[in-house]
Design an enzyme around this catalytic site. Structure first.
Site, short mmCIF file in Angstrom:
data_model
loop_
_atom_site.label_atom_id
_atom_site.label_comp_id
_atom_site.label_asym_id
_atom_site.label_seq_id
_atom_site.Cartn_x
_atom_site.Cartn_y
_atom_site.Cartn_z
N SER A 1 -42.07 43.38 -25.11
CA SER A 1 -43.00 42.46 -25.75
C SER A 1 -42.54 41.92 -27.09
O SER A 1 -43.07 40.92 -27.58
CB SER A 1 -44.37 43.12 -25.92
OG SER A 1 -44.32 44.13 -26.91
N LYS B 1 -46.53 45.03 -32.91
CA LYS B 1 -46.56 43.56 -32.82
C LYS B 1 -46.29 42.98 -34.21
O LYS B 1 -46.10 43.70 -35.18
CB LYS B 1 -47.92 43.06 -32.31
CG LYS B 1 -48.40 43.68 -31.01
CD LYS B 1 -47.60 43.24 -29.79
CE LYS B 1 -48.15 43.92 -28.54
NZ LYS B 1 -47.31 43.63 -27.35
#
EC number: 3.4.21.89
Length: 224
Positions: free
Chosen positions: A35, A89
């Site tokens: 990701s 993230k």
């Protein structure tokens, strides 16, 4: 049992202190998924500074003092507001920002980020196989970093607009079309932030030969 504890009290004290250090001061985080490509790869292990934003009571989300403010572009670890899973993230928007995505392009407070094409790559996405990946530099306000898009993948390319609540942050994965992030679980309260990822400690090709990737050891993760 008492004899065992007495005989190993030095080792047990070390484990206790190590646990407190890891839950309150510094930590490391293995990267299990794609990701955050192209900046973080599966098999990277990153150093996480738990004191970057808050001093917390070990094993809790209770902050004793604020030590710094999260910035747009920081790579952070946090507990998912959906199920508590630890995630990593990038902060894309700050408290008070109005943010949206239109056709993969990020807009913050009505201003579209600038994009520069860097290169093309091949990304393996199970179970789809090898797909074309386009790598870009995203300049959003005072933050500049690389991202990746996968034009052949069905993804959420339009999102918002939403206004980020007070003491919350909007998170996006750098691999925009292969990331479960704030587009799916919403903004992240500051209390759920664990720390800021500072650099890569070690790295190995866990998807291939398990060979060490020595060129990545010590690599800084601070945005440009």
């Amino acid at each position: 049992m008492k004899d065992v504890i007495r005989a190993n009290k030095g080792f047990l004290a070390f484990l206790l202190l190590f646990g407190i250090f890891r839950t309150a001061v510094a930590d490391w985080n293995p990267i299990p998924s794609a990701s955050m490509r192209p900046n973080l790869l599966e098999g990277d292990v990153v150093f996480v500074n738990r004191l970057a934003y808050d001093v917390k009571i070990p094993l809790t989300d209770i902050s004793l003092a604020r030590t710094g403010e999260p910035h747009r572009g920081d790579i952070v670890t946090f507990s998912s507001p959906k199920d508590g899973t630890r995630l990593i993230k990038r902060i894309a928007a700050l408290p008070g920002d109005t943010v949206e995505m239109r056709g993969e392009r990020l807009l913050i407070n009505g201003r579209q980020a600038d994009y520069t094409v860097l290169d093309n790559a091949i990304e393996h996405v199970a179970p789809l196989g090898d797909l074309a990946a386009l790598r870009l530099r995203e300049d959003a306000g005072d933050a500049s970093y690389r991202i990746q898009v996968l034009p052949q993948v069905r993804a959420m390319r339009d999102f918002g607009p939403i206004t980020v609540p007070k003491d919350s942050y909007l998170m996006l994965g750098d691999n925009r079309d292969n990331s479960g992030d704030s587009r799916f679980f919403g903004t992240v309260p500051r209390a759920l932030l664990i720390g800021r990822a500072e650099r890569i400690l070690v790295s190995a090709d866990i998807k291939g030969s398990w060979a060490p990737r020595t060129d990545r050891i010590g690599m800084s993760l601070r945005h440009d």
